[in-house]
Design a protein around this motif. Sequence first.
Motif, PDB file in Angstrom:
ATOM      1  N   GLU A   5      -6.259   6.665  -1.346  1.00 26.63           N
ATOM      2  CA  GLU A   5      -6.161   5.515  -0.459  1.00 26.63           C
ATOM      3  C   GLU A   5      -6.718   4.260  -1.130  1.00 26.63           C
ATOM      4  O   GLU A   5      -6.129   3.176  -1.036  1.00 26.63           O
ATOM      5  CB  GLU A   5      -6.899   5.793   0.853  1.00 26.63           C
ATOM      6  CG  GLU A   5      -6.257   6.849   1.721  1.00 26.63           C
ATOM      7  CD  GLU A   5      -4.855   6.458   2.171  1.00 26.63           C
ATOM      8  OE1 GLU A   5      -4.617   5.255   2.403  1.00 26.63           O
ATOM      9  OE2 GLU A   5      -4.005   7.344   2.288  1.00 26.63           O
ATOM     10  N   ALA A  52      -4.283   3.119  -3.744  1.00 31.19           N
ATOM     11  CA  ALA A  52      -3.110   2.494  -3.125  1.00 31.19           C
ATOM     12  C   ALA A  52      -3.456   1.096  -2.619  1.00 31.19           C
ATOM     13  O   ALA A  52      -2.617   0.184  -2.666  1.00 31.19           O
ATOM     14  CB  ALA A  52      -2.581   3.361  -1.997  1.00 31.19           C
ATOM     15  N   ASP A  53      -4.670   0.901  -2.119  1.00 30.80           N
ATOM     16  CA  ASP A  53      -5.103  -0.444  -1.721  1.00 30.80           C
ATOM     17  C   ASP A  53      -5.060  -1.399  -2.918  1.00 30.80           C
ATOM     18  O   ASP A  53      -4.560  -2.524  -2.823  1.00 30.80           O
ATOM     19  CB  ASP A  53      -6.526  -0.399  -1.168  1.00 30.80           C
ATOM     20  CG  ASP A  53      -6.594   0.117   0.269  1.00 30.80           C
ATOM     21  OD1 ASP A  53      -5.532   0.217   0.918  1.00 30.80           O
ATOM     22  OD2 ASP A  53      -7.711   0.416   0.726  1.00 30.80           O
ATOM     23  N   GLY A  72      -1.409  -1.722  -4.262  1.00 29.55           N
ATOM     24  CA  GLY A  72      -0.635  -2.425  -3.248  1.00 29.55           C
ATOM     25  C   GLY A  72      -0.954  -3.909  -3.222  1.00 29.55           C
ATOM     26  O   GLY A  72      -0.072  -4.746  -3.000  1.00 29.55           O
ATOM     27  N   ARG A  95     -12.904  -0.847   2.379  1.00 30.54           N
ATOM     28  CA  ARG A  95     -11.604  -1.344   1.940  1.00 30.54           C
ATOM     29  C   ARG A  95     -11.663  -2.856   1.707  1.00 30.54           C
ATOM     30  O   ARG A  95     -11.175  -3.360   0.700  1.00 30.54           O
ATOM     31  CB  ARG A  95     -10.532  -1.037   2.977  1.00 30.54           C
ATOM     32  CG  ARG A  95     -10.284   0.423   3.213  1.00 30.54           C
ATOM     33  CD  ARG A  95      -9.069   0.632   4.092  1.00 30.54           C
ATOM     34  NE  ARG A  95      -7.950   1.125   3.313  1.00 30.54           N
ATOM     35  CZ  ARG A  95      -7.133   2.093   3.727  1.00 30.54           C
ATOM     36  NH1 ARG A  95      -7.317   2.665   4.893  1.00 30.54           N
ATOM     37  NH2 ARG A  95      -6.130   2.481   2.980  1.00 30.54           N
ATOM     38  N   HIS A 119       0.831  -1.210   0.000  1.00 31.39           N
ATOM     39  CA  HIS A 119       0.000   0.000   0.000  1.00 31.39           C
ATOM     40  C   HIS A 119       0.864   1.259   0.000  1.00 31.39           C
ATOM     41  O   HIS A 119       0.618   2.197  -0.777  1.00 31.39           O
ATOM     42  CB  HIS A 119      -0.911  -0.023   1.225  1.00 31.39           C
ATOM     43  CG  HIS A 119      -1.728   1.212   1.412  1.00 31.39           C
ATOM     44  ND1 HIS A 119      -3.009   1.348   0.922  1.00 31.39           N
ATOM     45  CD2 HIS A 119      -1.441   2.387   2.040  1.00 31.39           C
ATOM     46  CE1 HIS A 119      -3.477   2.540   1.243  1.00 31.39           C
ATOM     47  NE2 HIS A 119      -2.540   3.198   1.921  1.00 31.39           N
TER      48      HIS A 119
END
Length: 271
Positions: free
Chosen positions: A201, A204-205, A208, A252, A137
Amino acid sequence: MKKTTSLLFIGIAFIAVQCSSVPLSGRSQLSLVSNDKIFPMSYDQYNQVKKESQIIEGTDQSRMVKRVGTRIQRAVEQYFQEQGQSNYLADYQWEFNLIKEDETVNAWCMPGGKVAFYTGIMPICKDETGVAVVMGHEIAHAIANHGSERMSQQYAASTGLGIASVLLTGGAGPTLSSEMILQAAGAGTSLGILAFSRKHESEADKLGLYFMAMAGYNPQEAPRFWERMSSNSSSGKAPPEFMSTHPSHDTRISDLNANMPKAMEYYNRSK
């Protein structure tokens, strides 16, 4: 009126040519701040943090952080090489450190590849694969140039279309002095900036998840990590998602599961 209209079109044109694409996701992002400007500032700041912090060396946990970071770094570099895009990473200077902060459950990555884990997040990581979830991440934030994009959004948000950036810099790009002026005008756009941050975010999740899979870490552990993170969160302390810079834990986990088939493809190829 004519002058205002002209400035409007200048602002639109300026922003249109200052865009780039995020690797893998293909999302178009605003890029008013070049890496050759932001990376040196980032490296200086990281060195300052190291001077002011207690860096853990020689322990199993510190070696794990460095090992996982290097493994994912090399997997990402190999991927970019296979895509004929090695130059994209030419100016990155990767570094992975563990900082003693037992009460702080966090990790972060500065632009250009400077990563820090706090000891407080290690029990939630639990093992090497858990570290890989967080590391992937954070490396994704660096690869996607989210730091540069956030700064660029601040410039644009200050006047809606970034016209002030043109007026202050003559189209040559933001300077340190203009940055201070533009950021001072951003108070009224806080919710918009938060929305962009949640987008970063989530991106990036996703990236990642792919990066840890490329490095041979089982991506199916990522939702389990966030389940542990959710359990660790104090009840009632998390702000509503629309007011948070991060997606909710449930969001998420749902998004990670949706991206799992592609991640498993990368994971199976890594074996």
